[in-house]
Design a protein around this motif. Structure first.
Motif, PDB file in Angstrom:
ATOM      1  N   TYR A  38       0.839  -1.200   0.000  1.00 35.36           N
ATOM      2  CA  TYR A  38       0.000   0.000   0.000  1.00 35.36           C
ATOM      3  C   TYR A  38       0.874   1.251   0.000  1.00 35.36           C
ATOM      4  O   TYR A  38       0.596   2.219  -0.709  1.00 35.36           O
ATOM      5  CB  TYR A  38      -0.917   0.033   1.224  1.00 35.36           C
ATOM      6  N   SER A  39       1.923   1.248   0.816  1.00 33.80           N
ATOM      7  CA  SER A  39       2.791   2.416   0.894  1.00 33.80           C
ATOM      8  C   SER A  39       3.373   2.768  -0.469  1.00 33.80           C
ATOM      9  O   SER A  39       3.392   3.935  -0.875  1.00 33.80           O
ATOM     10  CB  SER A  39       3.931   2.171   1.895  1.00 33.80           C
ATOM     11  N   ARG A  40       3.863   1.775  -1.199  1.00 36.10           N
ATOM     12  CA  ARG A  40       4.427   2.028  -2.522  1.00 36.10           C
ATOM     13  C   ARG A  40       3.386   2.635  -3.459  1.00 36.10           C
ATOM     14  O   ARG A  40       3.654   3.621  -4.157  1.00 36.10           O
ATOM     15  CB  ARG A  40       4.985   0.735  -3.125  1.00 36.10           C
ATOM     16  N   ALA A  41       2.186   2.062  -3.477  1.00 36.23           N
ATOM     17  CA  ALA A  41       1.143   2.579  -4.367  1.00 36.23           C
ATOM     18  C   ALA A  41       0.775   4.010  -4.009  1.00 36.23           C
ATOM     19  O   ALA A  41       0.570   4.856  -4.898  1.00 36.23           O
ATOM     20  CB  ALA A  41      -0.089   1.680  -4.301  1.00 36.23           C
ATOM     21  N   LEU A  42       0.708   4.309  -2.728  1.00 38.40           N
ATOM     22  CA  LEU A  42       0.365   5.660  -2.281  1.00 38.40           C
ATOM     23  C   LEU A  42       1.476   6.645  -2.635  1.00 38.40           C
ATOM     24  O   LEU A  42       1.214   7.776  -3.063  1.00 38.40           O
ATOM     25  CB  LEU A  42       0.115   5.661  -0.769  1.00 38.40           C
ATOM     26  N   LEU A  43       2.727   6.220  -2.462  1.00 38.10           N
ATOM     27  CA  LEU A  43       3.858   7.072  -2.811  1.00 38.10           C
ATOM     28  C   LEU A  43       3.901   7.333  -4.312  1.00 38.10           C
ATOM     29  O   LEU A  43       4.143   8.461  -4.756  1.00 38.10           O
ATOM     30  CB  LEU A  43       5.162   6.418  -2.344  1.00 38.10           C
ATOM     31  N   GLU A  44       3.651   6.297  -5.094  1.00 37.09           N
ATOM     32  CA  GLU A  44       3.645   6.463  -6.553  1.00 37.09           C
ATOM     33  C   GLU A  44       2.517   7.376  -7.013  1.00 37.09           C
ATOM     34  O   GLU A  44       2.618   8.015  -8.076  1.00 37.09           O
ATOM     35  CB  GLU A  44       3.541   5.094  -7.236  1.00 37.09           C
ATOM     36  N   ALA A  45       1.449   7.451  -6.204  1.00 35.96           N
ATOM     37  CA  ALA A  45       0.333   8.342  -6.529  1.00 35.96           C
ATOM     38  C   ALA A  45       0.564   9.765  -6.015  1.00 35.96           C
ATOM     39  O   ALA A  45      -0.311  10.623  -6.164  1.00 35.96           O
ATOM     40  CB  ALA A  45      -0.967   7.780  -5.952  1.00 35.96           C
ATOM     41  N   GLY A  46       1.716   9.998  -5.382  1.00 35.16           N
ATOM     42  CA  GLY A  46       2.072  11.357  -4.974  1.00 35.16           C
ATOM     43  C   GLY A  46       1.857  11.704  -3.522  1.00 35.16           C
ATOM     44  O   GLY A  46       1.982  12.864  -3.133  1.00 35.16           O
ATOM     45  N   ALA A  47       1.570  10.707  -2.672  1.00 39.19           N
ATOM     46  CA  ALA A  47       1.333  10.971  -1.254  1.00 39.19           C
ATOM     47  C   ALA A  47       2.633  10.982  -0.465  1.00 39.19           C
ATOM     48  O   ALA A  47       3.670  10.491  -0.913  1.00 39.19           O
ATOM     49  CB  ALA A  47       0.398   9.919  -0.666  1.00 39.19           C
ATOM     50  N   HIS A  48       2.576  11.562   0.726  1.00 41.68           N
ATOM     51  CA  HIS A  48       3.604  11.399   1.748  1.00 41.68           C
ATOM     52  C   HIS A  48       3.095  10.297   2.671  1.00 41.68           C
ATOM     53  O   HIS A  48       1.931  10.331   3.093  1.00 41.68           O
ATOM     54  CB  HIS A  48       3.799  12.687   2.541  1.00 41.68           C
ATOM     55  N   VAL A  49       3.934   9.316   2.990  1.00 44.10           N
ATOM     56  CA  VAL A  49       3.475   8.135   3.728  1.00 44.10           C
ATOM     57  C   VAL A  49       4.288   7.931   5.002  1.00 44.10           C
ATOM     58  O   VAL A  49       5.521   8.024   4.986  1.00 44.10           O
ATOM     59  CB  VAL A  49       3.561   6.869   2.851  1.00 44.10           C
ATOM     60  N   ILE A  50       3.570   7.659   6.090  1.00 39.84           N
ATOM     61  CA  ILE A  50       4.180   7.221   7.343  1.00 39.84           C
ATOM     62  C   ILE A  50       3.810   5.753   7.525  1.00 39.84           C
ATOM     63  O   ILE A  50       2.637   5.429   7.716  1.00 39.84           O
ATOM     64  CB  ILE A  50       3.691   8.045   8.551  1.00 39.84           C
ATOM     65  N   GLY A  51       4.796   4.875   7.422  1.00 34.33           N
ATOM     66  CA  GLY A  51       4.548   3.445   7.582  1.00 34.33           C
ATOM     67  C   GLY A  51       4.791   3.007   9.008  1.00 34.33           C
ATOM     68  O   GLY A  51       5.733   3.473   9.654  1.00 34.33           O
ATOM     69  N   ILE A  52       3.934   2.105   9.496  1.00 33.54           N
ATOM     70  CA  ILE A  52       4.048   1.584  10.871  1.00 33.54           C
ATOM     71  C   ILE A  52       3.955   0.063  10.814  1.00 33.54           C
ATOM     72  O   ILE A  52       3.091  -0.487  10.126  1.00 33.54           O
ATOM     73  CB  ILE A  52       2.937   2.146  11.776  1.00 33.54           C
ATOM     74  N   ASP A  53       4.839  -0.627  11.526  1.00 39.25           N
ATOM     75  CA  ASP A  53       4.756  -2.085  11.638  1.00 39.25           C
ATOM     76  C   ASP A  53       5.546  -2.539  12.854  1.00 39.25           C
ATOM     77  O   ASP A  53       6.564  -1.934  13.189  1.00 39.25           O
ATOM     78  CB  ASP A  53       5.291  -2.776  10.380  1.00 39.25           C
ATOM     79  N   ARG A  54       5.077  -3.607  13.496  1.00 34.85           N
ATOM     80  CA  ARG A  54       5.782  -4.133  14.678  1.00 34.85           C
ATOM     81  C   ARG A  54       6.734  -5.266  14.331  1.00 34.85           C
ATOM     82  O   ARG A  54       7.491  -5.723  15.171  1.00 34.85           O
ATOM     83  CB  ARG A  54       4.767  -4.614  15.716  1.00 34.85           C
ATOM     84  N   ASP A  55       6.701  -5.742  13.075  1.00 30.79           N
ATOM     85  CA  ASP A  55       7.489  -6.896  12.656  1.00 30.79           C
ATOM     86  C   ASP A  55       8.879  -6.433  12.210  1.00 30.79           C
ATOM     87  O   ASP A  55       9.004  -5.718  11.215  1.00 30.79           O
ATOM     88  CB  ASP A  55       6.778  -7.610  11.505  1.00 30.79           C
ATOM     89  N   PRO A  56       9.946  -6.838  12.914  1.00 29.53           N
ATOM     90  CA  PRO A  56      11.291  -6.395  12.529  1.00 29.53           C
ATOM     91  C   PRO A  56      11.707  -6.835  11.126  1.00 29.53           C
ATOM     92  O   PRO A  56      12.584  -6.214  10.520  1.00 29.53           O
ATOM     93  CB  PRO A  56      12.192  -7.050  13.592  1.00 29.53           C
ATOM     94  N   SER A  57      11.080  -7.888  10.591  1.00 31.99           N
ATOM     95  CA  SER A  57      11.506  -8.412   9.291  1.00 31.99           C
ATOM     96  C   SER A  57      11.114  -7.523   8.116  1.00 31.99           C
ATOM     97  O   SER A  57      11.503  -7.800   6.973  1.00 31.99           O
ATOM     98  CB  SER A  57      10.921  -9.817   9.082  1.00 31.99           C
ATOM     99  N   VAL A  58      10.371  -6.444   8.355  1.00 30.12           N
ATOM    100  CA  VAL A  58       9.970  -5.558   7.254  1.00 30.12           C
ATOM    101  C   VAL A  58      11.086  -4.609   6.838  1.00 30.12           C
ATOM    102  O   VAL A  58      10.949  -3.895   5.840  1.00 30.12           O
ATOM    103  CB  VAL A  58       8.710  -4.724   7.608  1.00 30.12           C
ATOM    104  N   GLN A  59      12.198  -4.580   7.541  1.00 24.22           N
ATOM    105  CA  GLN A  59      13.233  -3.575   7.308  1.00 24.22           C
ATOM    106  C   GLN A  59      13.777  -3.526   5.875  1.00 24.22           C
ATOM    107  O   GLN A  59      14.034  -2.427   5.362  1.00 24.22           O
ATOM    108  CB  GLN A  59      14.372  -3.754   8.313  1.00 24.22           C
TER     109      GLN A  59
END
Length: 325
Positions: A38-59
Motif C-alpha cells: 500500500y505504501s508504494r502505491a500511495l507514494l507512486e500516486a504522490g502521497a507522503h506516507v508514514i509506515g508503521i509495523d511491529r514486525d522487525p523483518s519488514v526492514q
C-alpha cells in the motif's frame, strides 16, 4: 495481505486508492506496512506516507522505499494500535489505511510458524517476542483451548480438537506447525474440496498470540483521535469477526439492540464518521490472480468534526474468552 507472487501488490489496492482519492499531496499513515504494498502505491500516486509495523523483518522493504522516495516516506516501528502517538509530530494526517491480518510475507516464511502448509516452529508472533502459539497449545487446559478455538476461529468442532491436542501433548510437546495440523486433521477429518481442517484453529491461535482484536479496536480509536474533520479511514479485514468490529465501529447503531417504544429513548450519539461505505469485496479478476483475497472486505469512512470517543469494546462484537489472558 499481499499476493503470493508479488508482495508489493496488496488486495483491493484500486478500491483502497479510490476510497482515499485524491491521493496526491496527502499525508497518509499506512498502519500495517508489511511488505510495503500500500505504501508504494500511495507514494507512486504522490502521497507522503508514514509506515508503521511491529514486525522487525519488514526492514528490507523499508530501506527500499526510503531509498526510492526519500523524505516522502517515513517509517516508525510499533503497533498500529498506537498510530496516533507514533504519528504525532510528523505533520497533519489526511488519511489512515489498515490491512488487518497476516501478510503473505509472513505466511511464506516457514520459520515464522503462521502456516499449516509449511513445516516450521509453532510460533505465530508478529513482533517475534512474547508468548507463542506453542505456549498456548501446550499450556492451556482443554476447556480454555476449546473456548479459544471457538471464539476466535468460529471452529464448531473446537472441543474435539482441544481434546485431541491435550491427548497428543501428553506424549510429547507440540512444537511444529505440521505436527499441530496433523492432530487437527486426525480429530475432525478432511473432505475433498474443503478448506484445510486446521484453517480456523490456526486463525484462532494467531489472533490470540498477537492480541489482534484488541489491537484492531485500539487502532480504530487511535485513527479516530488522529484524523481531523474530512480525514479518511480505510480498513481491509479478512474474516467476519474483524469485519463486524469495523462495521460497528463506523456505525455504532448497527450493533445495538432494537429500540422499544415502551422504553425511554436512548440518547443519540453524535456521528464521528460520515460517508461510510458498504462492504467492498474483490472482483473476479483479483480473485483469479490471488485466491487469498476471497475473504477480504474494505470499509471506509470520513471523519466528522465531533470529538473522538473514549476507547470501548462495548457494542463492537469483540469475542471474549473466559480463562484466557
Amino acid at each position: 495481505m499481499e499476493t503470493p507472487g508479488g508482495p508489493h501488490v496488496p488486495v483491493l489496492l484500486d478500491e483502497v486508492l479510490a476510497a482515499l482519492a485524491p491521493v496526491a499531496g496527502k499525508r497518509i499513515v499506512d498502519g500495517t506496512f508489511g511488505a510495503g504494498g500500500y505504501s508504494r502505491a500511495l507514494l507512486e500516486a504522490g502521497a507522503h506516507v508514514i509506515g508503521i509495523d511491529r514486525d522487525p523483518s519488514v526492514q528490507p522493504h523499508v530501506a527500499a522505499l526510503s531509498a526510492e522516495f526519500g523524505d516522502r516516506f517515513t517509517f516508525v516501528q510499533g503497533t498500529f494500535s498506537e498510530l496516533d502517538t507514533l504519528a504525532s509530530g510528523l505533520g497533519p494526517i489526511d488519511a489512515v489505511v489498515l490491512d488487518i491480518g497476516v501478510s503473505s510475507m509472513q505466511l511464506d516464511q516457514a520459520e515464522r510458524g503462521f502456516s499449516f502448509m509449511r513445516d516450521g516452529p509453532l510460533d505465530m508472533r508478529m513482533s517475534q517476542s512474547g508468548e507463542s502459539a506453542a505456549d498456548l497449545v501446550n499450556g492451556l487446559e482443554t476447556e480454555e483451548l476449546a473456548n479459544l478455538l471457538y471464539a476466535f476461529g468460529e471452529e464448531r468442532k473446537s472441543r474435539r480438537i482441544a481434546q485431541f491436542i491435550v491427548a497428543a501433548r501428553e506424549t510429547a510437546p507440540i512444537t511444529t506447525t505440521l505436527g499441530l495440523a496433523r492432530i487437527i486433521e486426525k480429530a475432525i477429518g478432511r473432505k475433498p474440496g474443503d478448506a484445510h481442517p486446521a484453517t480456523r484453529s490456526f486463525q484462532a491461535l494467531r489472533i490470540a498470540v498477537n492480541g489482534e482484536f484488541d489491537q484492531l479496536v485500539e487502532g480504530l480509536f487511535a485513527a479516530e483521535r488522529l484524523l481531523p474533520e474530512g480525514g479518511t479511514l480505510a480498513v481491509v479485514s479478512f474474516h467476519s469477526l474483524e469485519d463486524r468490529i469495523v462495521k460497528r465501529f463506523f456505525d455504532p447503531d448497527k450493533g445495538g439492540p432494537a429500540a422499544s417504544r415502551h422504553l425511554p429513548q436512548a440518547v443519540v450519539e453524535p456521528l464521528r464518521w460520515q460517508r461510510v461505505s458498504k462492504a467492498v469485496k474483490s472482483g473476479e479478476a483479483e480473485l483469479a490472480r490471488n485466491p487469498r483475497a476471497r475473504s477480504a472486505v474494505l470499509r471506509s469512512g470520513v471523519r466528522t468534526a465531533e470529538p473522538a470517543r473514549t476507547v470501548s469494546m462495548q457494542g463492537l462484537g469483540v469475542p471474549q474468552i473466559r480463562g484466557v489472558a
